[in-house]
Design an enzyme around this catalytic site. Structure first.
Site, mmCIF file in Angstrom:
data_model
loop_
_atom_site.group_PDB
_atom_site.id
_atom_site.type_symbol
_atom_site.label_atom_id
_atom_site.label_comp_id
_atom_site.label_asym_id
_atom_site.label_seq_id
_atom_site.Cartn_x
_atom_site.Cartn_y
_atom_site.Cartn_z
ATOM 1 N N ARG A 1 0.843 -1.200 0.000
ATOM 2 C CA ARG A 1 0.000 0.000 0.000
ATOM 3 C C ARG A 1 0.872 1.242 0.000
ATOM 4 N NH1 ARG A 1 -4.532 0.203 4.521
ATOM 5 N NH2 ARG A 1 -2.711 0.510 5.830
ATOM 6 N N THR B 1 -1.413 7.479 -0.160
ATOM 7 C CA THR B 1 -2.736 7.364 -0.793
ATOM 8 C C THR B 1 -3.501 6.125 -0.323
ATOM 9 O OG1 THR B 1 -1.888 6.010 -2.596
ATOM 10 C CG2 THR B 1 -1.802 8.398 -2.898
ATOM 11 N N ASP C 1 1.031 -3.713 11.979
ATOM 12 C CA ASP C 1 1.420 -4.085 10.607
ATOM 13 C C ASP C 1 1.767 -5.577 10.585
ATOM 14 O OD1 ASP C 1 2.957 -2.481 7.958
ATOM 15 O OD2 ASP C 1 3.212 -4.618 8.302
ATOM 16 N N ASP D 1 5.296 -6.553 9.187
ATOM 17 C CA ASP D 1 6.391 -6.236 10.109
ATOM 18 C C ASP D 1 6.426 -7.209 11.280
ATOM 19 O OD1 ASP D 1 7.309 -4.121 8.619
ATOM 20 O OD2 ASP D 1 6.151 -2.617 9.715
HETATM 21 C C1 PRP Z 1 -0.939 -5.037 4.202
HETATM 22 C C2 PRP Z 1 -1.739 -6.315 4.272
HETATM 23 C C3 PRP Z 1 -2.589 -6.238 3.049
HETATM 24 C C4 PRP Z 1 -2.864 -4.752 2.944
HETATM 25 C C5 PRP Z 1 -4.254 -4.506 3.434
HETATM 26 O O1 PRP Z 1 0.113 -5.125 3.325
HETATM 27 O O2 PRP Z 1 -0.945 -7.469 4.340
HETATM 28 O O3 PRP Z 1 -1.957 -6.716 1.876
HETATM 29 O O4 PRP Z 1 -1.911 -4.091 3.765
HETATM 30 O O5 PRP Z 1 -4.587 -3.174 3.252
HETATM 31 P P1 PRP Z 1 -5.763 -2.713 2.282
HETATM 32 O O6 PRP Z 1 -6.925 -3.613 2.544
HETATM 33 O O7 PRP Z 1 -6.016 -1.301 2.726
HETATM 34 O O8 PRP Z 1 -5.270 -2.777 0.879
HETATM 35 P P2 PRP Z 1 1.176 -3.948 3.140
HETATM 36 O O9 PRP Z 1 0.752 -2.999 2.089
HETATM 37 O O10 PRP Z 1 1.483 -3.356 4.479
HETATM 38 O O11 PRP Z 1 2.442 -4.724 2.563
HETATM 39 P P3 PRP Z 1 3.369 -5.812 3.285
HETATM 40 O O12 PRP Z 1 2.545 -7.048 3.495
HETATM 41 O O13 PRP Z 1 4.460 -6.000 2.305
HETATM 42 O O14 PRP Z 1 3.840 -5.226 4.586
HETATM 43 N N1 URA Z 2 -2.127 -3.674 6.907
HETATM 44 C C1 URA Z 2 -1.711 -4.144 8.105
HETATM 45 O O1 URA Z 2 -0.749 -4.913 8.185
HETATM 46 N N2 URA Z 2 -2.386 -3.752 9.186
HETATM 47 C C2 URA Z 2 -3.435 -2.922 9.140
HETATM 48 O O2 URA Z 2 -4.019 -2.617 10.199
HETATM 49 C C3 URA Z 2 -3.845 -2.443 7.886
HETATM 50 C C4 URA Z 2 -3.171 -2.838 6.783
#
Ligand code: PRP
Ligand code: URA
Length: 213
Positions: free
Chosen positions: A108, A112, A204, A207
């Protein structure tokens, strides 16, 4: 949140118990990873109750021959949304060791909150399988919607999506954009904060799974 025919919220006491530990900021990375796997296994058992392609075989027991139903070879593909979805793959493999795995990379944009796609590698013949798309977090729903759209553009017709924690906004968005996709969420949280994080959530997921912060 409105009721949707294509959404199942588990609210199972055993899953809730594990999610309570998952949320705790003091839970270690190792325990977090193990809990994500365990919850995924419980979810998989329920989510795959219907829709798995099966076939009939003849089995000779010590007493007689009988017709038995088994899962068709190569009939299920797990697709994690990178990164956090990776934490759910082993949880499905516990029940379904022969399932092949495709990968969709999305993150994400922090400003935005729009999903940015950066990788896609799917098994040959995925269009004829049941696709189990997995991501622990369903927040705004942008990542899940785009991942489902990408799978559909590759010809996938039978898609189920599993998320451990969902925000009402995200669940509604995916349910309405993709009424033909079955959505399974372990627990529905209250809302999103101004940064698009789920409340109370767990922070997160990527993380916490991989120790990147
Ligand atoms: C997180 C999560 C989803 C997304 C959800 O990933 O694992 O893929 O956010 O958010 P949304 O419903 O608003 O799209 P992130 O973008 O943090 O990437 P990562 O898994 O690489 O940390
Ligand atoms: N992605 C995450 O990992 N946690 C949240 O709360 C939202 C998006």
């Amino acid at each position: 949140m409105k009721n949707y025919d294509n959404v199942v919220i588990f609210d199972h006491p055993l899953i809730k118990h594990k999610i309570a530990i998952l949320r705790d900021e003091k839970t270690s990375m190792k325990e977090f990873r193990e809990l994500v796997e365990e919850i995924t296994t419980l979810m998989t058992y329920e989510s795959l109750k219907e829709g798995i392609p099966t076939t009939e075989i003849q089995v000779q027991t010590p007493l007689e021959k009988c017709t038995q139903t088994v899962v068709k070879d190569n009939s299920v593909v797990i697709v994690p949304i990178l990164r956090a979805g990776l934490g759910m793959v082993n949880g499905v493999h516990v029940l379904f060791p022969s399932a092949r795995v495709g990968h969709i990379g999305m993150y994400r944009d922090e400003e935005t909150l729009e999903p940015q796609s950066y990788y896609c590698k799917l098994p040959v013949g995925i269009e004829d399988t049941l696709v189990l798309l997995v991501d622990p977090m369903l927040a705004t729903g942008g990542s899940a919607c785009d991942a489902i759209q990408l799978l559909k553009s590759k010809g996938c017709k039978h898609i189920k999506f599993m998320a451990i924690i969902g925000a009402p906004e995200g669940v509604s968005k995916v349910a309405e954009a993709h009424p033909d996709v079955d959505i399974y969420v372990s627990t529905l949280d209250r809302c999103l904060n101004e940064n698009g994080y789920i409340l109370p959530g767990l922070g997160d997921a990527g993380d916490r799974l991989f120790g990147t912060k």
